[in-house]
Design a protein around this motif. Structure first.
Motif, PDB file in Angstrom:
ATOM      1  N   CYS A  65      13.568 -29.206 101.310  1.00 50.18           N
ATOM      2  CA  CYS A  65      12.687 -28.292 100.558  1.00 50.18           C
ATOM      3  C   CYS A  65      12.668 -26.894 101.167  1.00 50.18           C
ATOM      4  O   CYS A  65      11.590 -26.321 101.402  1.00 50.18           O
ATOM      5  CB  CYS A  65      11.280 -28.892 100.449  1.00 50.18           C
ATOM      6  N   LEU A  72       6.048 -27.337  95.621  1.00 51.39           N
ATOM      7  CA  LEU A  72       5.918 -27.799  94.230  1.00 51.39           C
ATOM      8  C   LEU A  72       7.235 -28.335  93.683  1.00 51.39           C
ATOM      9  O   LEU A  72       7.288 -28.793  92.549  1.00 51.39           O
ATOM     10  CB  LEU A  72       5.449 -26.641  93.343  1.00 51.39           C
ATOM     11  N   HIS A  76      10.026 -24.439  89.773  1.00 47.78           N
ATOM     12  CA  HIS A  76       8.799 -24.830  89.062  1.00 47.78           C
ATOM     13  C   HIS A  76       8.575 -23.862  87.893  1.00 47.78           C
ATOM     14  O   HIS A  76       8.578 -22.645  88.080  1.00 47.78           O
ATOM     15  CB  HIS A  76       7.607 -24.783  90.013  1.00 47.78           C
ATOM     16  N   ARG A 254      -3.924 -29.258 102.342  1.00 47.65           N
ATOM     17  CA  ARG A 254      -4.338 -28.075 101.589  1.00 47.65           C
ATOM     18  C   ARG A 254      -4.781 -26.944 102.524  1.00 47.65           C
ATOM     19  O   ARG A 254      -4.575 -25.777 102.254  1.00 47.65           O
ATOM     20  CB  ARG A 254      -5.512 -28.494 100.692  1.00 47.65           C
ATOM     21  N   GLY A 280       6.218 -19.203  98.542  1.00 50.86           N
ATOM     22  CA  GLY A 280       6.700 -19.824  97.311  1.00 50.86           C
ATOM     23  C   GLY A 280       8.208 -19.741  97.140  1.00 50.86           C
ATOM     24  O   GLY A 280       8.713 -19.720  96.022  1.00 50.86           O
ATOM     25  N   THR A 322       2.134 -20.455  93.686  1.00 48.96           N
ATOM     26  CA  THR A 322       2.338 -21.729  94.383  1.00 48.96           C
ATOM     27  C   THR A 322       1.025 -22.264  94.947  1.00 48.96           C
ATOM     28  O   THR A 322       0.675 -23.430  94.743  1.00 48.96           O
ATOM     29  CB  THR A 322       3.376 -21.551  95.513  1.00 48.96           C
ATOM     30  N   LEU A 325      -1.367 -23.598  92.397  1.00 43.13           N
ATOM     31  CA  LEU A 325      -0.946 -24.881  91.818  1.00 43.13           C
ATOM     32  C   LEU A 325      -0.978 -26.009  92.857  1.00 43.13           C
ATOM     33  O   LEU A 325      -0.784 -27.174  92.522  1.00 43.13           O
ATOM     34  CB  LEU A 325       0.458 -24.756  91.230  1.00 43.13           C
ATOM     35  N   ALA A 326      -1.186 -25.667  94.115  1.00 42.35           N
ATOM     36  CA  ALA A 326      -1.191 -26.675  95.192  1.00 42.35           C
ATOM     37  C   ALA A 326      -2.583 -27.296  95.304  1.00 42.35           C
ATOM     38  O   ALA A 326      -3.368 -26.977  96.191  1.00 42.35           O
ATOM     39  CB  ALA A 326      -0.763 -26.033  96.513  1.00 42.35           C
ATOM     40  N   THR A 327      -2.865 -28.174  94.367  1.00 47.17           N
ATOM     41  CA  THR A 327      -4.184 -28.793  94.250  1.00 47.17           C
ATOM     42  C   THR A 327      -4.267 -30.034  95.121  1.00 47.17           C
ATOM     43  O   THR A 327      -3.264 -30.493  95.681  1.00 47.17           O
ATOM     44  CB  THR A 327      -4.398 -29.231  92.792  1.00 47.17           C
ATOM     45  N   VAL A 330      -1.681 -32.553  94.245  1.00 43.36           N
ATOM     46  CA  VAL A 330      -0.344 -32.297  94.795  1.00 43.36           C
ATOM     47  C   VAL A 330      -0.236 -32.888  96.206  1.00 43.36           C
ATOM     48  O   VAL A 330       0.713 -33.599  96.536  1.00 43.36           O
ATOM     49  CB  VAL A 330      -0.037 -30.775  94.797  1.00 43.36           C
ATOM     50  N   SER A 414       8.084 -32.855  98.072  1.00 39.46           N
ATOM     51  CA  SER A 414       7.398 -31.923  97.166  1.00 39.46           C
ATOM     52  C   SER A 414       6.683 -32.707  96.078  1.00 39.46           C
ATOM     53  O   SER A 414       6.868 -33.917  95.930  1.00 39.46           O
ATOM     54  CB  SER A 414       8.414 -30.981  96.519  1.00 39.46           C
ATOM     55  N   ALA A 415       5.897 -31.966  95.292  1.00 40.96           N
ATOM     56  CA  ALA A 415       5.195 -32.565  94.157  1.00 40.96           C
ATOM     57  C   ALA A 415       6.178 -33.118  93.131  1.00 40.96           C
ATOM     58  O   ALA A 415       5.813 -33.945  92.297  1.00 40.96           O
ATOM     59  CB  ALA A 415       4.293 -31.526  93.499  1.00 40.96           C
TER      60      ALA A 415
END
Ligand SMILES: *Cc1c(COP(=O)(O)O)cnc(C)c1O
Length: 444
Positions: A65, A72, A76, A254, A280, A322, A325-327, A330, A414-415
């Motif tokens: 990655c 992600l 993405h 997180r 990102g 990024t 969206l990194a909840t 994820v 990654s997600a």
């Protein structure tokens, strides 16, 4: 060293040949050259989700990655769309922009920092944090740990001298002794060594810098309370505690490594460095920390620091998108996939009779092929078998899994690592474990 492969590699080999004629070693960062594992480095044409495609058309599940950033997954759609919109507005102005403010706010909301300054690489972040720590304290000495990597900063490319608490020696040609004679290198997770160095250099230590959880010698988690101990020891001695979260930040959890132990144990670093995920996939990094320390930085204070592309609008847009969206979902997904893979790796190695240690912190993990009981520091990590890892690596590559081409690296997910990607890894592991077993037998 060439290796037999059933996959086509002619296009990669041809590019590597051309690359070597114009670039030292054919690569722009050493580990990409496959020197530690042998064989032809794969030139990548494209990537999507969890998958890489090389110039020969081979597909691989990506367990690197980009060495962490692609939290992600590749390409993405939302990150691509925001970046495309940003590009259409122009790519660099050399003047402040809104995405910088938003990204700084997002970082300050997740990490223990009050002010943030953007730079373009993790190396720049640690270099600048150290200059600031020296400028703030008026002291010169920097303490680091063996096996912790903080980028290619002269003063941090240092090896321990002879014996504890003596000054370090250059870790590479090109770094003058004058750059490392104010650096002390200690064994990781060693509280007594830390106490000794502060006792021996009263009033001289500007800062102690550590990876928040080392990932650059493989994953070596801090022993419980170790970061808290470092923060308290620095505070008691008037030094700053610099936590390098370039790898772990927004990756281990997180809230980075700090979210795993700092938030619980109650320690706060004085300065933190970030990179990788926060860009990102673009060149963006940062350092931040206490308002009173950060305010010593130009133009507010006297410590100089600057950058033509710092806070670049494309990079900050990619990083901001990024992170937004990194909840929690994820991180939960990546954590579960990591657990599945590390359990399967340990099972496969056990079945093949290969001694190993699997270590993790949050969603990051690594596999050491060694017979020590646990890897606590760089000496332990150095017991890893290079030939066994090379065999393991190439068997995985043959079976469509792209691992780090070095035994001293974390494996990153990654997600986008879905069931198809994970099962490709699980199918390959038993074969790779047996290849490692054969390599160990023939190296005896
Ligand atoms: C990758 C890394 C760096 C250096 O970042 P670059 O962007 O490669 O300069 C610094 N510290 C840590 C912990 C890293 O993992």
């Amino acid at each position: 060293m060439t290796r037999p492969t059933t996959r086509p590699t002619a296009a990669s080999a041809a590019l590597f040949e051309r690359a070597r004629a114009v670039t030292p070693g054919g690569v722009n960062s050493p580990v990409r050259a496959f020197n530690a594992v042998g064989g032809t480095p794969r030139f990548i044409r494209s990537a999507a989700g969890a998958w890489l495609t090389d110039v020969d058309g081979n597909e691989y599940v990506d367990l690197i990655c980009s060495w962490g950033p692609m939290l992600l997954g590749h390409a993405h759609p939302e990150v691509q769309a925001r970046v495309a919109e940003a590009v259409a507005r122009g790519t660099s102005y050399g003047a402040p922009t809104e995405p910088e403010v938003e990204l700084a706010e997002e970082i300050a909301a997740r990490a223990p920092v009050e002010r943030v300054r953007f730079v373009s690489s993790g190396t720049e972040a640690t270099m600048s944090a150290i200059r600031l720590a020296r400028g703030f304290t008026g002291r010169d000495v920097v303490v680091k740990f063996a096996g912790c990597y903080h980028g290619h900063v002269d003063s941090l490319l240092a090896s321990a001298g002879s014996g504890l608490a003596t000054f370090a020696v250059p870790g590479t040609p090109g770094v003058p002794t004058s750059s490392t004679e104010l650096t002390v290198v200690l064994p990781y997770n060693d509280r007594a060594a830390v106490e000794k160095v502060f006792a021996e250099h009263p009033g001289r230590i500007a800062c102690l810098i550590t990876e928040a959880a080392p990932g650059n010698m493989g994953v070596v988690p801090p022993e419980p309370g170790f970061n808290e101990f470092l923060a308290a020891t620095c505070r008691a001695n008037g030094a700053l505690f610099v936590s390098d979260e370039v790898m772990t930040g927004f990756r281990a959890s997180r809230f980075g490594q700090w979210g795993l132990d700092g938030a619980l144990e109650g320690w706060r670093p004085d300065l933190v460095t970030f990179g990788k995920v926060m860009g990102g996939g673009f060149p963006a990094a940062a350092f931040g920390g206490r308002a009173d320390v950060m305010s010593r930085l130009a133009p507010e204070g006297p410590v100089y620091q600057a950058g033509t592309l710092s806070g670049n609008p494309i990079a900050t847009t990619a990083g901001l998108t990024t992170l937004r969206l990194a909840t929690d979902e994820v991180y939960a997904h990546i954590g579960a996939a990591a657990e599945t893979i590390r359990t399967a790796a340990a099972d496969a190695l056990t079945a093949a009779g290969v001694a190993h240690v699997v270590q993790s912190t949050g969603t990051m993990f690594s596999v050491f092929l060694t017979d020590v009981a646990a890897v606590r520091d760089f000496d332990d990590a150095s017991t890893t078998s290079a030939p066994a890892y090379a065999a393991f690596f190439h068997e995985m590559l043959e079976r469509g899994v792209y691992l780090p081409p070095s035994a001293y690296e974390a494996w990153f997910l990654s997600a986008a690592h879905d069931d198809r990607a994970v099962s490709t890894v699980l199918d390959a592991l038993p074969h790779a474990a047996r290849a490692a077993a054969s390599a160990l037998e023939s190296s005896q």
